[in-house]
Scaffold this active site. Sequence first.
Site, PDB file in Angstrom:
ATOM      1  N   ARG A 170      10.027  53.998   5.523  1.00  0.00           N
ATOM      2  CA  ARG A 170       9.488  52.754   6.104  1.00  0.00           C
ATOM      3  C   ARG A 170      10.616  51.770   6.422  1.00  0.00           C
ATOM      4  NH1 ARG A 170       7.144  49.039   3.074  1.00  0.00           N
ATOM      5  NH2 ARG A 170       6.286  50.489   1.545  1.00  0.00           N
ATOM      6  N   TYR A 206       2.363  37.993  28.904  1.00  0.00           N
ATOM      7  CA  TYR A 206       1.525  39.131  28.537  1.00  0.00           C
ATOM      8  C   TYR A 206       0.329  38.624  27.733  1.00  0.00           C
ATOM      9  CZ  TYR A 206      -0.139  43.282  26.259  1.00  0.00           C
ATOM     10  OH  TYR A 206      -0.952  44.267  25.775  1.00  0.00           O
ATOM     11  N   ASP A 244      11.069  38.471  26.482  1.00  0.00           N
ATOM     12  CA  ASP A 244      10.355  39.723  26.755  1.00  0.00           C
ATOM     13  C   ASP A 244      10.878  40.211  28.103  1.00  0.00           C
ATOM     14  OD1 ASP A 244       8.629  41.742  27.538  1.00  0.00           O
ATOM     15  OD2 ASP A 244       6.838  40.774  26.751  1.00  0.00           O
ATOM     16  N   LYS A 298       6.671  51.098  28.176  1.00  0.00           N
ATOM     17  CA  LYS A 298       6.745  50.977  29.637  1.00  0.00           C
ATOM     18  C   LYS A 298       8.005  51.691  30.172  1.00  0.00           C
ATOM     19  CE  LYS A 298       3.366  48.176  28.591  1.00  0.00           C
ATOM     20  NZ  LYS A 298       2.068  48.708  28.309  1.00  0.00           N
TER      21      LYS A 298
HETATM   22  C1  LIG Z   1       5.304  42.446  29.194  1.00  0.00           C
HETATM   23  C2  LIG Z   1       4.654  43.109  28.020  1.00  0.00           C
HETATM   24  N1  LIG Z   1       5.030  42.737  26.795  1.00  0.00           N
HETATM   25  C3  LIG Z   1       4.477  43.311  25.702  1.00  0.00           C
HETATM   26  C4  LIG Z   1       3.499  44.273  25.813  1.00  0.00           C
HETATM   27  C5  LIG Z   1       2.892  44.888  24.575  1.00  0.00           C
HETATM   28  O1  LIG Z   1       3.386  46.181  24.418  1.00  0.00           O
HETATM   29  P1  LIG Z   1       2.604  47.382  23.689  1.00  0.00           P
HETATM   30  O2  LIG Z   1       1.407  47.717  24.531  1.00  0.00           O
HETATM   31  O3  LIG Z   1       3.640  48.451  23.634  1.00  0.00           O
HETATM   32  O4  LIG Z   1       2.206  46.890  22.344  1.00  0.00           O
HETATM   33  C6  LIG Z   1       3.085  44.683  27.069  1.00  0.00           C
HETATM   34  C7  LIG Z   1       2.023  45.715  27.217  1.00  0.00           C
HETATM   35  O5  LIG Z   1       1.400  45.841  28.257  1.00  0.00           O
HETATM   36  C8  LIG Z   1       3.678  44.091  28.210  1.00  0.00           C
HETATM   37  O6  LIG Z   1       3.311  44.430  29.456  1.00  0.00           O
END
Ligand SMILES: Cc1ncc(COP(=O)(O)O)c(C=O)c1O
Length: 382
Positions: free
Chosen positions: A53, A105, A178, A203
């Site tokens: 972990r 997001y 992000d 992604k």
């Molecule tokens: C820009 C962005 N940040 C964070 C996330 C969250 O990622 P995850 O789906 O891998 O938890 C996403 C998911 O669509 C995203 O598009």
Amino acid sequence: MSEKTGLSPETLAAQALGWIDEKTKAIVPPLHLSSTFVRDEDNQYRSGRGYIRADNPSFDQVEALLSALEGGSGSLVFGSGMAAATAVFLALKPGDHVIAPRVMYWSLRNWLANAARAWGLEVEFVAMDDPGALRAAARPGRTKLIWIETPANPLWTITDIAAAAEVARSCGARLAVDSTAATPVLTRPLALGADVVMHSATKYLNGHSDLVAGTLTVGNDDEYWQRLKSVRAQHGAMLGSFEAWLLLRGMRTLFLRVRHACASAQALAERFSQHPRISAVLYPGLPEFPGHAVAARQMSGGFGAMMSIRVKDGEAAAIRTAARIKLWKRATSLGGVESLVEHRASVEGAGTPAPPDLLRLSVGVEAADDLYTDLDQALRAA
Ligand SMILES: Cc1ncc(COP(=O)(O)O)c(C=O)c1O
């Protein structure tokens, strides 16, 4: 060019830093599944590993590669992008003031507006494409974190990373970015003054729509970095071994995939801007897009492969267009080799900044002409 090796980032990615397995000379790393590690006879853990972990050898190579691509001092892989993003906030203290964008997001925005506030963070949302609004919201000594996303879902709003970093410095806060849609191929936020870079590795980093993962990379090995590590270990937010192995495999072709998809996205955005059934194309690579000049400054090699289109005849026509599409897949997510289309307002519900006539497009690596022809027929049939 990497300062340490003198090699280009695409070379580092293609060879996953050129590591070989010392025992077998394999050029692909082994998959470690052991959940626990043996102590030395004198009760020490000289291997540096005790329990999976906190430490997993399957993370070493993927984290080192990500640090090299982002120009960071260390990286952590998480079980999802959300696990990585929420760790950035959970490593703060209840009572801290944080600033986040209005356009971001949606799932993280909901978590910040509800769970993070319930936990005790004071969360303020601002129009991040306006540096004046961010400056006005920053409270010296009280604001501990500024979170930005650029380009930001689902309008692809651009935030000036260097300007946000300056505001963060002036009030004693950290800046976290992000950078999922930009990828390390196009933007290196740490070099622009950010403290933490986050990716939903689900992604582009992985790129094949077959795993869920998240990453954080930092510029400094400081006390905050130690807190991020313990949030991952204590919350059990780590990635699985096989997912880490798959992620490394995906990252080897990151540059090829992202460059191809960006070139297609640029060509498609230009063609869609002339389309009689489209009222607007939201794409940072178009000169008329409000954030274009900032994007041109902080992105190199392309403007990403995410865009949104607004369908002229409104919401029903947008949904009919998605229904008539054959090649693009009607699915959520982004950053895979296959192109995706999604009616974003249906997904995000109340509070979404997505207008009802908006379709979000994730451009994959198919031939751009095929993608254009398919969407064109769907728009005309709708
Ligand atoms: C820009 C962005 N940040 C964070 C996330 C969250 O990622 P995850 O789906 O891998 O938890 C996403 C998911 O669509 C995203 O598009």
